[in-house]
Design a protein around this motif. Structure first.
Motif, short mmCIF file in Angstrom:
data_model
loop_
_atom_site.label_atom_id
_atom_site.label_comp_id
_atom_site.label_asym_id
_atom_site.label_seq_id
_atom_site.Cartn_x
_atom_site.Cartn_y
_atom_site.Cartn_z
N TYR A 99 -32.99 -135.37 60.29
CA TYR A 99 -33.82 -136.57 60.14
C TYR A 99 -34.07 -136.92 58.68
CZ TYR A 99 -37.86 -139.67 60.37
OH TYR A 99 -38.71 -140.73 60.21
N TYR A 100 -34.48 -135.93 57.88
CA TYR A 100 -34.89 -136.20 56.51
C TYR A 100 -33.74 -136.26 55.51
CZ TYR A 100 -39.86 -135.92 57.55
OH TYR A 100 -41.11 -136.17 58.03
N ILE A 101 -32.61 -135.64 55.81
CA ILE A 101 -31.54 -135.57 54.82
C ILE A 101 -30.24 -136.18 55.31
CG2 ILE A 101 -30.10 -134.00 53.48
CD1 ILE A 101 -32.50 -132.12 53.35
N GLU A 102 -29.78 -135.79 56.49
CA GLU A 102 -28.44 -136.17 56.91
C GLU A 102 -28.32 -137.58 57.47
OE1 GLU A 102 -27.31 -133.06 59.60
OE2 GLU A 102 -27.61 -131.51 58.07
N ASP A 103 -29.29 -138.02 58.28
CA ASP A 103 -29.15 -139.32 58.93
C ASP A 103 -29.04 -140.45 57.92
OD1 ASP A 103 -29.03 -138.36 61.48
OD2 ASP A 103 -31.10 -138.83 61.99
N ASN A 104 -30.05 -140.70 57.16
CA ASN A 104 -30.02 -141.72 56.13
C ASN A 104 -31.27 -141.59 55.28
OD1 ASN A 104 -29.82 -143.91 54.48
ND2 ASN A 104 -29.52 -145.41 56.10
#
Length: 144
Positions: free
Chosen positions: A62-67
């Motif tokens: 959620y905090y890094i990979e998605d956007n």
């Protein structure tokens, strides 16, 4: 039970909003402030334990990979640096403590937006450092 309560709360706020947008925003402002304070208390009481636990994969996603740049789009009350540029919020994630800090800080971002909506009818009413909680008006001051 939680889903039923969320469903009821949603329709309650919708009804309040139909009567008074400002009242609905203020109700949400109070709830976001309470959430921020609750997370802060939890963090202070469990800091050592949380700092010893890893970041869950869903939080990393959620905090890094998605956007991670979605923070810039949805953060409506940003800090301005000395050059007049808006800050970019990038969450630090090393332990579970950091995850809870970010969730808590998200609640503060929501609170700031709602304060601006209540007080200025604008999501970006005042810059970040000038946001203050909405104060109740006295009956005399509210009367024409």
């Amino acid at each position: 039970l939680a889903q039923t309560m969320a469903f009821g709360y949603y329709w309650y706020v919708t009804a309040v909003y139909a009567v008074s947008e400002q009242a609905a925003y203020h109700l949400s402002e109070l709830i976001e402030d309470h959430a921020y304070n609750t997370y802060s208390k939890f963090l202070s009481e469990h800091e050592a334990m949380l700092k010893g636990l890893p970041v869950p994969s869903i939080a990393r996603k959620y905090y890094i990979e998605d956007n991670p740049f979605m923070f810039d789009q949805f953060c409506t009350v940003k800090d301005v640096d000395q050059d007049g540029n808006f800050s970019q919020r990038r969450p630090q994630l090393e332990t579970l403590y950091d995850v809870f800090v970010n969730v808590r800080d998200d609640e503060r971002e929501h609170w700031k937006t709602l304060c601006n909506l209540v007080q200025y009818n604008d999501m970006q009413g005042v810059e970040n450092k000038n946001v203050v909680g909405t104060k109740a008006k006295s009956i005399e001051a509210a009367s024409p």
